[in-house]
Design an enzyme around this catalytic site. Structure first.
Site, PDB file in Angstrom:
ATOM      1  N   ARG A   1       1.108  -1.017   0.193  1.00  0.00           N
ATOM      2  CA  ARG A   1      -0.167  -0.100  -0.098  1.00  0.00           C
ATOM      3  C   ARG A   1       0.981   0.818  -0.125  1.00  0.00           C
ATOM      4  O   ARG A   1       1.077   1.167   0.651  1.00  0.00           O
ATOM      5  CB  ARG A   1      -0.589   0.024   1.061  1.00  0.00           C
TER       6      ARG A   1
ATOM      7  N   GLU B   1     -11.020   5.994   1.163  1.00  0.00           N
ATOM      8  CA  GLU B   1      -9.654   5.543   0.426  1.00  0.00           C
ATOM      9  C   GLU B   1      -9.307   6.269  -0.804  1.00  0.00           C
ATOM     10  O   GLU B   1      -8.401   6.107  -1.382  1.00  0.00           O
ATOM     11  CB  GLU B   1      -9.949   4.183   0.601  1.00  0.00           C
TER      12      GLU B   1
END
Ligand SMILES: *[C@@H]1O[C@H](CO)[C@@H](O)[C@H](O)[C@H]1NC(C)=O
Length: 458
Positions: free
Chosen positions: A150, A221
């Protein structure tokens, strides 16, 4: 009365002739009292079933199809019916008789969230968009395979996380320019205050899955500040000046954000740590081993609380991890300082939320579900399944705080308690006072209750 119904009644009377009429099964049925085992319908979702105590039914564990019948009221279903969802929500299909009013929805399952699939991983979120009562916190469930990254990013909300499975490497930079690296596994936490840049990478062998919590329900997100996104939207001449290199060096940097992508396999922390002479280590501890904390043992399970008292950097998120035995109850309580955002890791539960003004609503939860309890609303969590229940209670708060109903009544003058609750039954009042005489806060309680009417199982 017509002849046929007369003979039916005579038959019923003959069947139960040994029992005094005022306590006959027929009279008990009419009075809404529970029937003795042999007369009772075995299936709680039938017109003949009576339960004045609104006992929980584990419709999934018992393979039952909930139907809207309650103490003789209700009717069958004729239209389309989603059986799977009915089984998951027995207390929506047939609410306890104590439920009342219009409390908004307080349940969401991550499986109903959109999932964003990327190279080596995926992510999905439960925010105010999915669940309008998720106001104070937002949650993200993310999976990174071995080596998947990520990417380096930051955001305005603080980020708290709980590792659900596998292992993960976290990196961060603190406000004073110190770097932080740690490897975490199941039951470990991290917390990054607002703006702190960080990254995550799945470790050997299968990477990781975790729950992220952001201290604002409006978080998304999709709206984080990502390194590649910034590079892609800054003139190369400026990047060139910033890093003291010719602009051609940056010709092939990504043209858009990478977000989650398959990275190369990471070595040990020692191998990977930056070693230049001006590199410094952070003085802050951004991670914490929640499940390695010594548990507070109660009569029905174990509680671990992590907040700024034992994880000082976590100034805006406090949490409790509950291990609840079969049949146990997270006792009736409320939280004075923040809404509860709960995440169910294992098992099946029912929760009734009391919202004052005569309103209350019951929801059922299972693994992968999110529950909300607005601050100060009274509630409990009942383990209704045939396995232990594992739950996280998470709050936008610096410290975990709750009020126990049991403790409150035990620490209130006896006369006032009896006048309030037992003015019509002094004998019951005596029993109650005896029980609360030594009030202890038993967060997860597993009482041994003798009830003569209820020994029959389904
Ligand atoms: C990793 O994944 C493989 C394939 O899904 C599985 O067989 C194996 O047990 C997993 N290993 C661990 C440690 O979870």
């Amino acid at each position: 009365m017509r002849f046929s119904s007369n003979s039916l009644l005579l038959g019923a009377v003959a069947l139960v002739s040994a029992i005094p009429v005022q306590d006959s099964p027929r009279q008990r049925l009419l009075d809404g009292k529970p029937l003795p085992g042999k007369y009772r319908s075995k299936n709680p979702y039938t017109p003949g079933y009576r339960d004045p105590y609104d006992t929980a039914v584990d419709s999934i564990g018992k393979g039952l199809d909930p139907l809207p019948w309650r103490n003789g009221d209700g009717a069958s279903v004729l239209g389309p019916w989603n059986r799977e969802r009915a089984r998951q929500n027995p207390d929506l299909v047939r609410p306890p008789s104590t439920d009342s009013g219009n409390i908004p929805n307080l349940r969401w399952s991550f499986v109903d969230s959109h999932i964003r699939i990327e190279e080596g991983g995926w992510t999905r979120q439960t925010t105010i968009h999915e669940l309008p009562t998720s106001i104070e916190l937002a949650g993200v469930n993310m999976r990174l395979d071995h080596g998947a990254i990520r990417e380096l990013h930051w955001h305005k909300e603080a980020e708290w996380a709980y590792v659900l499975s596998g292992s993960v490497r976290v990196t961060a930079l603190d406000y004073e320019g110190g770097n932080f690296i740690d490897d975490l596994s199941q039951g470990d936490l991290w917390y990054f205050p607002s703006g702190v840049p960080h990254s995550l990478q799945g470790l050997d062998p299968n990477g990781t899955e975790f729950l992220l919590i952001f201290d604002d329900g409006r978080f998304s997100e999709e709206s984080t500040f990502i390194l590649t996104d910034w590079f892609a939207h800054t003139p190369k001449s400026v990047i060139s000046k910033n890093f003291h290199l010719a602009p051609e060096v940056f010709e092939r940097v990504p043209k858009r954000e990478k977000y989650i992508f398959q990275g190369s396999k990471p070595g040990s922390i020692e191998e990977e740590e930056p070693k230049g002479k001006n590199v410094k280590k952070s003085k802050y501890q951004f991670t914490h081993r929640m499940l390695e904390q010594e548990a507070h043992v109660t009569s029905g399970g174990k509680v671990r609380i992590t907040d700024s008292k034992n994880f000082p950097i976590s100034k805006t998120v406090a949490a409790a991890h509950l291990d609840m035995e079969v049949g146990s109850l997270r006792e009736m309580h409320w939280h004075p300082d923040a809404d509860e955002w709960s995440f169910f890791i294992r098992g099946r539960a029912r929760v009734t939320v009391f919202a004052a003004e005569g309103t209350a609503r019951t929801f059922d939860y299972q693994a992968g579900d999110v529950g909300i309890v607005p601050k100060n609303m009274g509630h409990f969590i009942e383990n209704i399944g045939d396995e232990p229940l594992e739950v996280l209670e998470i709050f936008r708060a610096d410290e975990f705080r709750d009020f126990s109903l049991f403790q409150w009544l035990g620490e209130t003058p006896r006369r006032m308690v009896v006048d309030t609750l037992f003015a019509d039954d002094k004998e019951a009042g005596e029993k109650f006072l005896k029980e609360i005489d030594n009030p202890v806060k038993d967060e997860i309680t597993l009482p041994d209750i003798k009830n003569d009417e209820e020994e029959d199982d389904l």
